[in-house]
Design a protein around this motif. Structure first.
Motif, PDB file in Angstrom:
ATOM      1  N   GLU A 112      52.369  28.881  42.998  1.00  0.00           N
ATOM      2  CA  GLU A 112      53.649  28.572  42.352  1.00  0.00           C
ATOM      3  C   GLU A 112      54.582  29.776  42.379  1.00  0.00           C
TER       4      GLU A 112
ATOM      5  N   ASP B 142      48.327  27.444  40.621  1.00  0.00           N
ATOM      6  CA  ASP B 142      49.340  27.844  39.636  1.00  0.00           C
ATOM      7  C   ASP B 142      48.636  28.897  38.794  1.00  0.00           C
TER       8      ASP B 142
ATOM      9  N   ASP C 233      49.909  28.782  34.187  1.00  0.00           N
ATOM     10  CA  ASP C 233      50.783  27.663  33.817  1.00  0.00           C
ATOM     11  C   ASP C 233      51.080  27.684  32.319  1.00  0.00           C
TER      12      ASP C 233
ATOM     13  N   GLU D   8      49.820  21.455  40.441  1.00  0.00           N
ATOM     14  CA  GLU D   8      49.694  21.040  39.036  1.00  0.00           C
ATOM     15  C   GLU D   8      49.155  19.605  38.965  1.00  0.00           C
TER      16      GLU D   8
HETATM   17 MG    MG Z   1      53.114  25.729  36.281  1.00  0.00          MG
END
Ligand code: MG
Ligand code: AHM
Length: 336
Positions: free
Chosen positions: A94, A118, A121, A281
Protein backbone atom coordinates in the motif's frame (compact mmCIF):
# COMPACT_ATOMS: atom_id res chain seq x y z
CA UNK A 1 -8.90 -31.32 11.05
CA UNK A 2 -8.71 -31.13 14.86
CA UNK A 3 -5.70 -29.10 15.95
CA UNK A 4 -3.99 -29.27 19.29
CA UNK A 5 -3.41 -26.06 21.26
CA UNK A 6 -0.13 -24.93 22.89
CA UNK A 7 1.80 -25.42 19.71
CA UNK A 8 4.11 -22.70 18.48
CA UNK A 9 3.61 -21.12 15.08
CA UNK A 10 7.00 -22.50 14.03
CA UNK A 11 5.93 -26.06 14.90
CA UNK A 12 2.57 -25.57 13.23
CA UNK A 13 4.16 -24.38 9.99
CA UNK A 14 6.45 -27.41 9.83
CA UNK A 15 3.67 -29.88 10.68
CA UNK A 16 1.33 -28.47 8.07
CA UNK A 17 3.81 -28.03 5.27
CA UNK A 18 2.96 -31.33 3.63
CA UNK A 19 -0.79 -30.65 3.60
CA UNK A 20 -0.22 -27.76 1.22
CA UNK A 21 -0.74 -28.86 -2.36
CA UNK A 22 2.38 -27.31 -3.92
CA UNK A 23 4.50 -27.94 -0.88
CA UNK A 24 8.20 -27.38 -1.45
CA UNK A 25 8.96 -25.57 1.79
CA UNK A 26 9.05 -22.21 0.05
CA UNK A 27 5.65 -21.09 1.32
CA UNK A 28 6.57 -22.20 4.85
CA UNK A 29 9.73 -20.11 4.70
CA UNK A 30 7.72 -17.17 3.48
CA UNK A 31 5.24 -17.41 6.34
CA UNK A 32 8.18 -17.70 8.72
CA UNK A 33 9.58 -14.47 7.33
CA UNK A 34 6.24 -12.75 7.84
CA UNK A 35 6.19 -14.07 11.40
CA UNK A 36 9.59 -12.51 12.01
CA UNK A 37 8.66 -9.15 10.47
CA UNK A 38 5.42 -9.13 12.51
CA UNK A 39 7.45 -9.44 15.71
CA UNK A 40 9.70 -6.56 14.70
CA UNK A 41 6.74 -4.35 13.79
CA UNK A 42 4.98 -5.36 17.00
CA UNK A 43 8.00 -4.10 18.91
CA UNK A 44 7.87 -0.78 17.05
CA UNK A 45 4.10 -0.39 17.53
CA UNK A 46 4.36 -1.10 21.25
CA UNK A 47 7.02 1.47 21.89
CA UNK A 48 5.38 4.10 19.66
CA UNK A 49 4.15 6.21 22.57
CA UNK A 50 7.54 6.13 24.25
CA UNK A 51 9.97 7.18 21.59
CA UNK A 52 8.05 9.88 19.80
CA UNK A 53 7.80 8.17 16.47
CA UNK A 54 4.21 9.30 16.15
CA UNK A 55 2.87 11.81 13.71
CA UNK A 56 2.96 12.20 9.96
CA UNK A 57 6.27 11.45 8.31
CA UNK A 58 5.73 14.27 5.89
CA UNK A 59 5.22 12.05 2.85
CA UNK A 60 1.93 11.16 1.24
CA UNK A 61 1.23 7.75 -0.26
CA UNK A 62 -0.19 7.12 -3.72
CA UNK A 63 -3.74 7.69 -2.49
CA UNK A 64 -2.76 11.18 -1.31
CA UNK A 65 -3.06 10.28 2.38
CA UNK A 66 -0.60 11.36 5.06
CA UNK A 67 1.81 8.60 5.97
CA UNK A 68 2.41 8.08 9.64
CA UNK A 69 5.97 7.29 10.65
CA UNK A 70 5.05 3.83 11.73
CA UNK A 71 3.55 3.09 8.31
CA UNK A 72 6.91 3.85 6.81
CA UNK A 73 8.72 1.77 9.40
CA UNK A 74 6.40 -1.20 9.05
CA UNK A 75 6.69 -1.03 5.28
CA UNK A 76 10.49 -1.02 5.50
CA UNK A 77 10.58 -3.90 7.98
CA UNK A 78 8.36 -6.18 5.92
CA UNK A 79 10.09 -5.41 2.64
CA UNK A 80 13.56 -5.78 4.16
CA UNK A 81 12.73 -9.09 5.81
CA UNK A 82 11.25 -10.55 2.64
CA UNK A 83 14.15 -9.27 0.54
CA UNK A 84 16.85 -10.47 2.94
CA UNK A 85 15.46 -13.97 3.08
CA UNK A 86 15.27 -14.16 -0.72
CA UNK A 87 12.00 -16.01 -0.75
CA UNK A 88 9.75 -13.90 -2.93
CA UNK A 89 10.14 -12.61 -6.45
CA UNK A 90 7.96 -9.54 -6.01
CA UNK A 91 6.25 -7.35 -3.44
CA UNK A 92 3.42 -4.84 -3.75
CA UNK A 93 2.60 -2.61 -0.82
CA UNK A 94 0.00 0.00 0.00
CA UNK A 95 2.89 2.33 0.74
CA UNK A 96 4.67 1.87 -2.60
CA UNK A 97 3.42 3.38 -5.86
CA UNK A 98 4.73 0.46 -7.94
CA UNK A 99 5.46 -3.17 -7.27
CA UNK A 100 9.01 -4.18 -6.36
CA UNK A 101 10.78 -6.83 -8.40
CA UNK A 102 13.33 -8.92 -6.49
CA UNK A 103 16.37 -10.57 -8.02
CA UNK A 104 14.72 -9.97 -11.35
CA UNK A 105 17.93 -10.34 -13.32
CA UNK A 106 19.24 -13.35 -11.54
CA UNK A 107 18.32 -16.64 -13.17
CA UNK A 108 19.55 -18.46 -10.08
CA UNK A 109 16.49 -17.30 -8.22
CA UNK A 110 13.60 -19.58 -8.76
CA UNK A 111 11.22 -17.97 -6.29
CA UNK A 112 7.60 -18.45 -7.21
CA UNK A 113 5.67 -16.25 -4.85
CA UNK A 114 4.59 -12.64 -4.84
CA UNK A 115 3.36 -10.90 -1.69
CA UNK A 116 0.89 -8.03 -1.51
CA UNK A 117 0.82 -6.24 1.78
CA UNK A 118 -0.75 -3.44 3.75
CA UNK A 119 2.06 -3.06 6.29
CA UNK A 120 0.09 -1.02 8.83
CA UNK A 121 -3.60 -0.72 8.27
CA UNK A 122 -5.75 1.67 10.29
CA UNK A 123 -2.77 3.90 10.93
CA UNK A 124 -4.94 6.89 11.81
CA UNK A 125 -5.54 4.95 15.05
CA UNK A 126 -1.88 4.86 16.09
CA UNK A 127 -1.68 8.19 17.85
CA UNK A 128 -4.74 7.40 19.98
CA UNK A 129 -3.43 4.00 21.08
CA UNK A 130 -6.04 1.93 19.24
CA UNK A 131 -5.29 -1.39 17.53
CA UNK A 132 -3.76 -1.45 14.09
CA UNK A 133 -2.90 -4.37 11.83
CA UNK A 134 -0.88 -5.81 8.98
CA UNK A 135 -2.64 -7.58 6.11
CA UNK A 136 -0.91 -9.88 3.60
CA UNK A 137 -1.85 -11.87 0.53
CA UNK A 138 0.30 -14.44 -1.30
CA UNK A 139 0.07 -15.69 -4.91
CA UNK A 140 2.12 -17.90 -7.18
CA UNK A 141 3.47 -15.81 -10.01
CA UNK A 142 1.93 -16.42 -13.44
CA UNK A 143 4.98 -15.40 -15.49
CA UNK A 144 7.97 -17.80 -15.76
CA UNK A 145 10.34 -18.13 -12.79
CA UNK A 146 13.76 -16.56 -13.22
CA UNK A 147 12.33 -13.64 -15.22
CA UNK A 148 11.37 -10.22 -13.80
CA UNK A 149 7.87 -10.13 -12.33
CA UNK A 150 5.28 -8.08 -14.19
CA UNK A 151 2.04 -6.36 -13.19
CA UNK A 152 0.21 -9.48 -14.36
CA UNK A 153 1.69 -11.43 -11.44
CA UNK A 154 -0.02 -9.07 -9.01
CA UNK A 155 -3.33 -8.48 -10.80
CA UNK A 156 -4.72 -11.92 -10.04
CA UNK A 157 -8.24 -12.48 -8.72
CA UNK A 158 -8.45 -13.35 -5.01
CA UNK A 159 -9.55 -16.89 -5.82
CA UNK A 160 -5.94 -17.58 -6.88
CA UNK A 161 -4.47 -16.73 -3.45
CA UNK A 162 -2.39 -19.49 -1.88
CA UNK A 163 -2.27 -17.88 1.54
CA UNK A 164 -3.49 -14.77 3.32
CA UNK A 165 -3.43 -13.43 6.81
CA UNK A 166 -3.29 -10.53 9.17
CA UNK A 167 -1.53 -9.47 12.32
CA UNK A 168 -3.52 -7.53 14.88
CA UNK A 169 -1.44 -5.41 17.24
CA UNK A 170 -4.04 -5.23 19.99
CA UNK A 171 -4.27 -5.85 23.71
CA UNK A 172 -2.31 -8.88 22.69
CA UNK A 173 -0.70 -9.40 19.30
CA UNK A 174 -2.10 -12.12 17.10
CA UNK A 175 -1.20 -13.57 13.74
CA UNK A 176 -4.14 -15.17 11.93
CA UNK A 177 -3.70 -16.88 8.56
CA UNK A 178 -4.96 -19.43 6.09
CA UNK A 179 -3.34 -21.50 3.38
CA UNK A 180 -6.74 -22.69 2.17
CA UNK A 181 -7.18 -25.32 4.86
CA UNK A 182 -9.09 -23.37 7.51
CA UNK A 183 -8.02 -20.41 9.61
CA UNK A 184 -5.75 -20.53 12.63
CA UNK A 185 -4.85 -17.79 15.08
CA UNK A 186 -1.60 -17.48 17.05
CA UNK A 187 -1.05 -15.20 20.04
CA UNK A 188 2.34 -13.68 20.75
CA UNK A 189 3.83 -14.29 24.16
CA UNK A 190 5.79 -11.03 24.40
CA UNK A 191 8.01 -12.29 27.22
CA UNK A 192 9.68 -14.83 24.96
CA UNK A 193 8.72 -13.55 21.52
CA UNK A 194 6.91 -16.72 20.47
CA UNK A 195 3.53 -17.08 18.76
CA UNK A 196 1.36 -19.88 20.18
CA UNK A 197 -1.64 -21.51 18.56
CA UNK A 198 -4.43 -19.98 20.64
CA UNK A 199 -7.36 -20.03 18.21
CA UNK A 200 -7.36 -23.25 16.17
CA UNK A 201 -9.83 -23.58 13.31
CA UNK A 202 -11.47 -20.15 13.62
CA UNK A 203 -15.03 -19.86 12.33
CA UNK A 204 -17.46 -17.00 11.92
CA UNK A 205 -20.66 -17.79 13.79
CA UNK A 206 -23.30 -18.33 11.10
CA UNK A 207 -25.14 -15.25 12.33
CA UNK A 208 -24.16 -12.51 14.74
CA UNK A 209 -25.49 -9.36 16.32
CA UNK A 210 -22.85 -6.79 15.39
CA UNK A 211 -22.83 -4.45 12.40
CA UNK A 212 -19.72 -2.37 11.70
CA UNK A 213 -19.90 0.60 9.36
CA UNK A 214 -18.92 4.25 9.42
CA UNK A 215 -22.41 5.60 9.96
CA UNK A 216 -21.15 9.16 9.61
CA UNK A 217 -21.34 8.48 5.88
CA UNK A 218 -24.96 7.29 6.09
CA UNK A 219 -26.50 10.10 4.02
CA UNK A 220 -24.14 9.29 1.15
CA UNK A 221 -24.90 5.55 1.06
CA UNK A 222 -27.12 3.99 -1.56
CA UNK A 223 -30.65 2.88 -0.78
CA UNK A 224 -29.91 -0.85 -0.27
CA UNK A 225 -27.23 -0.18 2.37
CA UNK A 226 -29.36 2.44 4.12
CA UNK A 227 -32.29 0.05 4.32
CA UNK A 228 -30.07 -2.74 5.64
CA UNK A 229 -28.76 -0.44 8.39
CA UNK A 230 -32.36 0.40 9.33
CA UNK A 231 -33.09 -3.34 9.35
CA UNK A 232 -30.18 -3.86 11.78
CA UNK A 233 -31.67 -1.20 14.06
CA UNK A 234 -35.26 -2.46 13.98
CA UNK A 235 -36.78 -4.00 17.08
CA UNK A 236 -37.80 -7.40 15.78
CA UNK A 237 -36.70 -11.03 16.28
CA UNK A 238 -33.07 -10.90 17.50
CA UNK A 239 -32.69 -7.23 16.56
CA UNK A 240 -31.69 -4.45 17.09
CA UNK A 241 -28.08 -5.43 16.50
CA UNK A 242 -25.17 -3.71 18.20
CA UNK A 243 -23.14 -1.15 16.32
CA UNK A 244 -19.36 -1.50 16.73
CA UNK A 245 -16.87 0.35 14.54
CA UNK A 246 -13.22 0.81 15.46
CA UNK A 247 -12.20 2.16 12.06
CA UNK A 248 -9.40 -0.38 11.87
CA UNK A 249 -10.36 -3.12 9.40
CA UNK A 250 -8.24 -5.84 10.99
CA UNK A 251 -9.65 -5.21 14.48
CA UNK A 252 -13.25 -4.88 13.32
CA UNK A 253 -12.92 -8.06 11.25
CA UNK A 254 -11.20 -9.97 14.05
CA UNK A 255 -13.89 -9.11 16.58
CA UNK A 256 -16.68 -9.98 14.13
CA UNK A 257 -15.09 -13.33 13.28
CA UNK A 258 -14.99 -14.26 16.96
CA UNK A 259 -18.36 -12.84 18.02
CA UNK A 260 -20.36 -12.90 14.81
CA UNK A 261 -21.05 -9.78 12.78
CA UNK A 262 -20.86 -7.93 9.49
CA UNK A 263 -18.34 -5.30 8.33
CA UNK A 264 -19.33 -2.84 5.61
CA UNK A 265 -17.43 -0.24 3.62
CA UNK A 266 -19.87 0.60 0.84
CA UNK A 267 -19.49 2.91 -2.11
CA UNK A 268 -21.37 6.17 -1.66
CA UNK A 269 -22.29 9.30 -3.53
CA UNK A 270 -18.85 10.69 -2.60
CA UNK A 271 -16.66 7.58 -2.90
CA UNK A 272 -17.80 5.75 -6.01
CA UNK A 273 -15.58 2.72 -5.39
CA UNK A 274 -15.60 2.73 -1.60
CA UNK A 275 -12.33 3.13 0.25
CA UNK A 276 -10.70 -0.24 0.79
CA UNK A 277 -8.10 -1.65 -1.58
CA UNK A 278 -8.97 -4.86 -3.39
CA UNK A 279 -5.56 -6.47 -3.58
CA UNK A 280 -4.06 -6.08 -0.13
CA UNK A 281 -7.10 -5.36 2.06
CA UNK A 282 -10.28 -6.94 0.66
CA UNK A 283 -8.96 -10.09 -1.04
CA UNK A 284 -6.92 -11.40 1.90
CA UNK A 285 -9.76 -10.66 4.33
CA UNK A 286 -12.21 -12.33 1.94
CA UNK A 287 -10.04 -15.46 1.72
CA UNK A 288 -9.87 -15.67 5.51
CA UNK A 289 -13.61 -15.02 5.81
CA UNK A 290 -14.54 -17.76 3.36
CA UNK A 291 -12.12 -20.19 4.97
CA UNK A 292 -13.81 -19.40 8.29
CA UNK A 293 -17.30 -20.11 6.98
CA UNK A 294 -18.08 -16.43 6.34
CA UNK A 295 -18.74 -14.49 3.15
CA UNK A 296 -17.22 -11.45 1.45
CA UNK A 297 -18.91 -9.57 -1.37
CA UNK A 298 -18.24 -6.36 -3.23
CA UNK A 299 -21.87 -5.63 -4.02
CA UNK A 300 -23.75 -8.34 -5.80
CA UNK A 301 -20.79 -10.61 -6.40
CA UNK A 302 -18.00 -12.39 -4.57
CA UNK A 303 -14.94 -10.25 -3.79
CA UNK A 304 -12.50 -13.00 -4.77
CA UNK A 305 -13.94 -13.29 -8.30
CA UNK A 306 -13.21 -9.67 -9.23
CA UNK A 307 -10.55 -9.41 -11.95
CA UNK A 308 -8.25 -6.61 -10.73
CA UNK A 309 -7.27 -3.90 -13.16
CA UNK A 310 -4.99 -1.75 -10.98
CA UNK A 311 -2.58 -2.32 -8.12
CA UNK A 312 -4.26 0.17 -5.80
CA UNK A 313 -7.83 -0.43 -6.94
CA UNK A 314 -10.63 0.29 -4.45
CA UNK A 315 -13.86 -1.66 -4.16
CA UNK A 316 -16.94 -1.65 -1.93
CA UNK A 317 -16.52 -4.35 0.71
CA UNK A 318 -19.03 -6.31 2.81
CA UNK A 319 -17.85 -9.20 4.86
CA UNK A 320 -18.76 -11.35 7.83
CA UNK A 321 -21.15 -13.97 9.13
CA UNK A 322 -22.73 -15.87 6.26
CA UNK A 323 -26.41 -15.27 7.08
CA UNK A 324 -25.86 -11.56 7.72
CA UNK A 325 -24.04 -11.04 4.41
CA UNK A 326 -26.78 -12.97 2.59
CA UNK A 327 -29.42 -10.74 4.17
CA UNK A 328 -27.53 -7.62 3.15
CA UNK A 329 -27.29 -9.01 -0.38
CA UNK A 330 -31.10 -9.22 -0.55
CA UNK A 331 -31.28 -5.51 0.24
CA UNK A 332 -28.59 -4.63 -2.29
CA UNK A 333 -30.31 -6.60 -5.02
CA UNK A 334 -33.62 -4.78 -4.52
CA UNK A 335 -32.17 -1.55 -5.84
CA UNK A 336 -29.90 -2.72 -8.66
MG1 MG B 1 -4.85 0.07 4.65
P1 AHM C 1 -5.78 2.91 5.73
O1 AHM C 1 -5.25 1.79 4.89
O2 AHM C 1 -5.43 4.26 5.18
O3 AHM C 1 -5.46 2.76 7.18
O4 AHM C 1 -7.38 2.87 5.56
C1 AHM C 1 -8.08 1.70 5.78
C2 AHM C 1 -8.89 1.85 7.03
C3 AHM C 1 -9.50 0.56 7.51
O5 AHM C 1 -8.69 -0.09 8.44
C4 AHM C 1 -10.75 1.04 8.15
O6 AHM C 1 -11.72 0.04 8.23
C5 AHM C 1 -11.17 2.18 7.30
O7 AHM C 1 -9.99 2.67 6.72
C6 AHM C 1 -11.81 3.28 8.07
O8 AHM C 1 -12.15 4.30 7.21
P2 AHM C 1 -13.11 5.49 7.68
O9 AHM C 1 -12.31 6.32 8.63
O10 AHM C 1 -13.45 6.21 6.41
O11 AHM C 1 -14.32 4.88 8.32
Amino acid sequence: MLRKKNKTLGEFIIENQSSFQYSSGELSKLINAIRLAAKVVNHEVNKAGLVDVLGAAGDTNIQGEDQQKLDVLANEKFIQTLKNREIVCGIASEEEDDFISINSNDEQHQNKYVVLIDPLDGSSNIDVNVSVGTIFSIYRRVTPVGTPVTLEDFLQPGNQQVAAGYVVYGTSTMLVYTTGDGVNGFTLNPAIGTFYLSHPNMQFPEKGKIYSVNEGNYVHFHRGVKDYIKYCQQEEDDRPYTSRYIGSLVSDFHRNMIKGGIYMYPKSSVTQSGKLRLLYECNPMAFIAEQANGLAIGGKSRIMDIQPTELHQRVPFFCGSRKMVEKLQEFLEKYH
